[in-house]
Design a protein around this motif. Structure first.
Motif, mmCIF file in Angstrom:
data_model
loop_
_atom_site.group_PDB
_atom_site.id
_atom_site.type_symbol
_atom_site.label_atom_id
_atom_site.label_comp_id
_atom_site.label_asym_id
_atom_site.label_seq_id
_atom_site.Cartn_x
_atom_site.Cartn_y
_atom_site.Cartn_z
ATOM 1 N N GLU A 32 5.494 6.820 0.914
ATOM 2 C CA GLU A 32 6.301 5.630 0.664
ATOM 3 C C GLU A 32 5.402 4.419 0.452
ATOM 4 O OE1 GLU A 32 7.425 3.919 5.054
ATOM 5 O OE2 GLU A 32 8.570 5.688 4.372
ATOM 6 N N LEU A 33 5.969 3.385 -0.174
ATOM 7 C CA LEU A 33 5.281 2.115 -0.366
ATOM 8 C C LEU A 33 5.606 1.209 0.816
ATOM 9 C CD1 LEU A 33 3.503 0.656 -2.512
ATOM 10 C CD2 LEU A 33 5.618 -0.330 -3.405
ATOM 11 N N GLN A 34 4.570 0.673 1.446
ATOM 12 C CA GLN A 34 4.764 -0.181 2.619
ATOM 13 C C GLN A 34 4.068 -1.523 2.427
ATOM 14 O OE1 GLN A 34 3.383 1.738 6.199
ATOM 15 N NE2 GLN A 34 5.124 3.143 6.305
ATOM 16 N N ASP A 35 4.483 -2.492 3.247
ATOM 17 C CA ASP A 35 3.766 -3.764 3.346
ATOM 18 C C ASP A 35 2.844 -3.720 4.554
ATOM 19 O OD1 ASP A 35 4.928 -5.162 1.163
ATOM 20 O OD2 ASP A 35 6.745 -5.464 2.350
ATOM 21 N N ARG A 36 1.684 -4.353 4.438
ATOM 22 C CA ARG A 36 0.758 -4.484 5.559
ATOM 23 C C ARG A 36 0.038 -5.820 5.440
ATOM 24 N NH1 ARG A 36 -4.196 -0.251 3.963
ATOM 25 N NH2 ARG A 36 -4.815 -1.308 2.031
ATOM 26 N N VAL A 44 0.853 -1.186 0.000
ATOM 27 C CA VAL A 44 0.000 0.000 0.000
ATOM 28 C C VAL A 44 0.887 1.234 0.000
ATOM 29 C CG1 VAL A 44 -0.188 -0.050 2.531
ATOM 30 C CG2 VAL A 44 -1.885 1.213 1.175
ATOM 31 N N TYR A 45 0.481 2.229 -0.749
ATOM 32 C CA TYR A 45 1.231 3.489 -0.807
ATOM 33 C C TYR A 45 0.620 4.446 0.215
ATOM 34 C CZ TYR A 45 4.240 6.997 -2.935
ATOM 35 O OH TYR A 45 5.230 7.915 -3.161
ATOM 36 N N VAL A 46 1.455 4.988 1.112
ATOM 37 C CA VAL A 46 0.962 5.748 2.257
ATOM 38 C C VAL A 46 1.726 7.059 2.400
ATOM 39 C CG1 VAL A 46 0.488 3.585 3.470
ATOM 40 C CG2 VAL A 46 2.617 4.796 3.937
ATOM 41 N N PHE A 47 1.196 7.929 3.272
ATOM 42 C CA PHE A 47 2.034 8.993 3.825
ATOM 43 C C PHE A 47 2.161 8.752 5.323
ATOM 44 C CE2 PHE A 47 -2.221 11.063 3.815
ATOM 45 C CZ PHE A 47 -2.321 11.517 5.128
ATOM 46 N N THR A 48 3.354 9.035 5.842
ATOM 47 C CA THR A 48 3.670 8.717 7.237
ATOM 48 C C THR A 48 3.595 9.933 8.147
ATOM 49 O OG1 THR A 48 6.024 9.046 6.771
ATOM 50 C CG2 THR A 48 5.144 6.802 6.558
ATOM 51 N N PRO A 103 2.563 2.245 -12.656
ATOM 52 C CA PRO A 103 2.444 1.086 -11.771
ATOM 53 C C PRO A 103 2.453 1.522 -10.314
ATOM 54 C CG PRO A 103 4.681 1.270 -12.576
ATOM 55 C CD PRO A 103 3.881 2.325 -13.301
ATOM 56 N N LEU A 104 2.025 0.641 -9.430
ATOM 57 C CA LEU A 104 1.942 0.968 -8.009
ATOM 58 C C LEU A 104 3.285 1.455 -7.467
ATOM 59 C CD1 LEU A 104 0.367 1.004 -5.344
ATOM 60 C CD2 LEU A 104 0.895 -1.436 -5.088
ATOM 61 N N GLU A 105 4.369 0.868 -7.917
ATOM 62 C CA GLU A 105 5.686 1.252 -7.423
ATOM 63 C C GLU A 105 6.041 2.703 -7.772
ATOM 64 O OE1 GLU A 105 4.989 -1.426 -9.170
ATOM 65 O OE2 GLU A 105 5.178 -2.968 -7.613
ATOM 66 N N PRO A 139 0.301 5.386 9.630
ATOM 67 C CA PRO A 139 0.317 5.947 8.281
ATOM 68 C C PRO A 139 -1.066 5.881 7.634
ATOM 69 C CG PRO A 139 1.187 3.727 8.244
ATOM 70 C CD PRO A 139 0.956 4.056 9.691
ATOM 71 N N VAL A 140 -1.296 6.750 6.647
ATOM 72 C CA VAL A 140 -2.580 6.822 5.958
ATOM 73 C C VAL A 140 -2.409 6.321 4.532
ATOM 74 C CG1 VAL A 140 -4.410 8.336 5.134
ATOM 75 C CG2 VAL A 140 -3.363 8.763 7.363
#
Length: 301
Positions: A17-21, A4-8, A276-278, A59-60
């Motif tokens: 940034e792109l994070q794993d959840r 998921v792409y978030v802001f921290t 792409p998501l990245e 993060p959101v």
């Protein structure tokens, strides 16, 4: 796990940034989507900047509209099953720029086979905004609608809705977007100093509806062009109320209606760029400049 792409932190794009959840699980009344595409909107940056409040838990997840395939169904949901293709707004910071996200079943619409996931992903936010604004007042064929910011994703859809209703649409946008605006059948007017005078030449008796997607001084200069103050509607600036107009009113049926318009080939969301998501950060940057033509979409998988 799911990306998921978030802001921290609230603020600028440096906090994205792109994070794993863990794959989220739907609660009662919710659907889990395997996301195929997510629309990018100016509101994404505004959420990150804290303009809609800073009470969200960080993060959101970013991304407010998505299309995908139902992967799980929450308790009490009727009308949807695993494997269904749907489109919906993405609430509560769940994040449309993601491999999986949660949406409310009551706000989801089945995706027609004739509509691609990429096009469908532009409709829950941008498409419904265009629908609501253009239906602010009832207009008859031949009446005139002015669209401020006609070269963006919402503006181009608004102009095409005008064509469906046989309105005379005048679209104000930058010169670089002339061809795109004119492709909708609208009369193009270049933005910048003197745009209101250029509109008056085309509509000396005034316009029957002003659709504002810009706000600020542009809205203030355009508002007097309306035949009545109540015929000015904005999705960009609450100051429209001071001018006698109104903000967008949400029609709960707008998503199903605009989806049907696209299904029948009467409206093209004009997706002009996909990422792409990245590279979601690049997609957001392209929209945040305010100069993107048409719609930008993040494609997943």
């Amino acid at each position: 796990m799911s990306k998921v792409y978030v802001f921290t932190q609230f603020g600028g794009p440096e906090h994205q940034e792109l994070q794993d959840r863990p794959v989220p699980q739907p609660r009662a009344g919710e659907l889990l989507l395997e996301v195929r595409a997510a629309g990018v909107n100016p509101a994404d940056a505004k959420v990150r900047a804290g303009l809609f409040g800073t009470g969200r838990r960080l993060p959101v997840g970013m991304g407010l509209e998505a299309a995908g395939v139902v992967a799980a169904v929450g308790d009490g949901v009727e009308g949807f099953a695993v494997g269904d293709a749907v489109l919906a707004g993405v609430p509560n910071g769940n994040g449309g720029f993601a491999e999986h996200t949660i949406v409310r079943a009551v706000e989801a619409v089945t995706k027609p086979e004739e509509v691609s996931f990429t096009d469908a992903a532009t409709l829950p936010v941008a498409g419904t905004t265009a629908y609501d604004l253009t239906h602010h007042v009832d207009l008859d064929a031949g009446q005139t609608m002015l669209v401020l910011g006609a070269g963006g994703g919402v503006g181009l859809m608004a102009a095409q809705i005008g064509a469906v209703h046989q309105l005379r649409t005048i679209g104000v946008a930058s010169e670089a977007k002339r061809e795109l605006v004119e492709s909708t059948g609208a009369v193009f007017v270049p933005s910048g100093d003197g745009f209101a005078d250029r509109v008056r030449v085309l509509a000396p008796d005034g316009v029957d509806l002003v659709v504002d997607l810009v706000g600020g001084e542009v809205l203030r200069q355009a508002a007097p062009l309306a035949t009545e103050p109540g015929r000015v509607v904005s999705a960009a600036d609450p100051a429209v109320v001071e001018l006698g107009g109104g903000m967008r009113r949400h029609d709960p049926e707008a998503l199903s209606k605009i989806t049907g318009v696209v299904q029948h080939g009467l409206l093209d969301p004009h997706v002009t760029a996909t990422y792409p998501l990245e590279r979601a950060g690049e997609a957001l940057a392209a929209v945040e400049t305010g100069h993107a033509a048409g719609k930008v979409v993040v494609e997943v998988g």
